[in-house]
Design a protein around this motif. Structure first.
Motif, short mmCIF file in Angstrom:
data_model
loop_
_atom_site.label_atom_id
_atom_site.label_comp_id
_atom_site.label_asym_id
_atom_site.label_seq_id
_atom_site.Cartn_x
_atom_site.Cartn_y
_atom_site.Cartn_z
N ASN A 173 36.19 -65.87 40.45
CA ASN A 173 36.57 -64.93 39.40
C ASN A 173 37.25 -65.61 38.21
O ASN A 173 37.72 -64.93 37.30
N LYS A 174 37.29 -66.95 38.24
CA LYS A 174 37.85 -67.75 37.14
C LYS A 174 39.25 -67.29 36.75
O LYS A 174 39.56 -67.10 35.58
N LEU A 175 40.09 -67.11 37.77
CA LEU A 175 41.45 -66.60 37.55
C LEU A 175 42.43 -67.77 37.44
O LEU A 175 42.66 -68.49 38.40
N ILE A 198 41.41 -59.89 48.16
CA ILE A 198 40.91 -58.65 47.55
C ILE A 198 41.96 -58.07 46.59
O ILE A 198 41.65 -57.78 45.43
N PHE A 199 43.20 -57.90 47.05
CA PHE A 199 44.24 -57.39 46.17
C PHE A 199 44.62 -58.41 45.11
O PHE A 199 44.86 -58.05 43.95
N THR A 200 44.68 -59.67 45.47
CA THR A 200 45.02 -60.74 44.52
C THR A 200 44.11 -60.71 43.31
O THR A 200 44.57 -60.75 42.17
N VAL A 201 42.81 -60.64 43.54
CA VAL A 201 41.82 -60.66 42.45
C VAL A 201 42.00 -59.42 41.57
O VAL A 201 42.04 -59.53 40.33
N LYS A 202 42.13 -58.27 42.19
CA LYS A 202 42.30 -57.03 41.41
C LYS A 202 43.58 -57.09 40.57
O LYS A 202 43.57 -56.78 39.38
N ALA A 203 44.69 -57.50 41.19
CA ALA A 203 45.96 -57.58 40.48
C ALA A 203 45.90 -58.59 39.35
O ALA A 203 46.42 -58.35 38.25
N ALA A 204 45.27 -59.74 39.58
CA ALA A 204 45.18 -60.79 38.56
C ALA A 204 44.42 -60.30 37.33
O ALA A 204 44.77 -60.62 36.19
N LYS A 205 43.39 -59.52 37.56
CA LYS A 205 42.63 -58.96 36.43
C LYS A 205 43.46 -57.92 35.68
O LYS A 205 43.40 -57.85 34.46
N ILE A 206 44.25 -57.15 36.39
CA ILE A 206 45.08 -56.12 35.74
C ILE A 206 46.22 -56.74 34.94
O ILE A 206 46.48 -56.32 33.81
N VAL A 207 46.92 -57.74 35.48
CA VAL A 207 48.06 -58.33 34.77
C VAL A 207 47.62 -59.21 33.60
O VAL A 207 48.40 -59.48 32.69
#
Length: 182
Positions: free
Chosen positions: A49-51, A14-23
């Motif tokens: 999320n294609k990160l 959950i945090f990983t996805v949010k942080a990856a989108k922000i950075v």
């Protein structure tokens, strides 16, 4: 944008996805998670999320490299290196934040989020090179009781020389002291 974030205890992401989108694409998230079921969902969430800016590391965090038993009380996210008298467990690889980041070629980070069910003290001991060499911010779950009261009682003195610290509801928020940045 462009920051390096370390998610210690990434759980299902959950945090990983949010942080990856922000950075964004110029930043990176190092998602560290030892538990095999959580890891499966973490990978699925990163892929869904294609990160491409997330590096997943399947290890537990400690003050030295080795193997330890990871215990479960049955709930997702309720895994610890400290329980075990009446819990199921299995052996995992553990390592230090310093070793993991060095092996990835990362020598400075901008933000560390840590929620590793009581292992925060040992993990911080294994992150001192990174903490000294980075102008980073920290958010650490420090309300776990591993036999001596909440872990923030040890974490705050451990970090006090390097960081300005606030504790709110068992979470340690720390910002690097200007005079301690090398």
């Amino acid at each position: 944008e462009g920051d390096i974030v370390v998610d210690c205890g990434a759980n299902i992401g959950i945090f990983t996805v949010k942080a990856a989108k922000i950075v964004g694409e110029n930043g990176k998230v190092i998602a560290i998670e030892p538990e095999k079921r959580n890891l499966k969902f973490l990978k699925m969430n990163v892929e869904a999320n294609k990160l491409e800016n997330v590096i997943i590391v399947q290890k537990g965090l400690w003050s030295k490299r080795g193997q330890m038993k990871l215990y479960s009380e049955g709930n997702t996210g309720d895994y610890s290196l400290f329980r075990g008298k009446e819990c199921d467990g299995y052996t995992i690889e553990v390592d230090t934040i310093d070793n993991i980041l060095n092996e990835l070629g990362i020598h400075k980070v901008d933000f560390i989020k840590m929620d590793i069910e009581g292992a925060e003290i040992e993990a911080l001991k294994g992150a001192m090179i990174t903490l000294k060499n980075s102008n980073c911010k920290l958010a650490i779950a420090a309300y776990h009781d591993i036999g001596h009261g909440p872990t923030y009682r040890v974490i705050v003195p451990l970090l006090r020389d390097l960081f300005e610290i606030k504790v709110r509801e068992g979470i340690v928020y720390a910002t690097k002291r200007e005079s301690s940045f090398e």
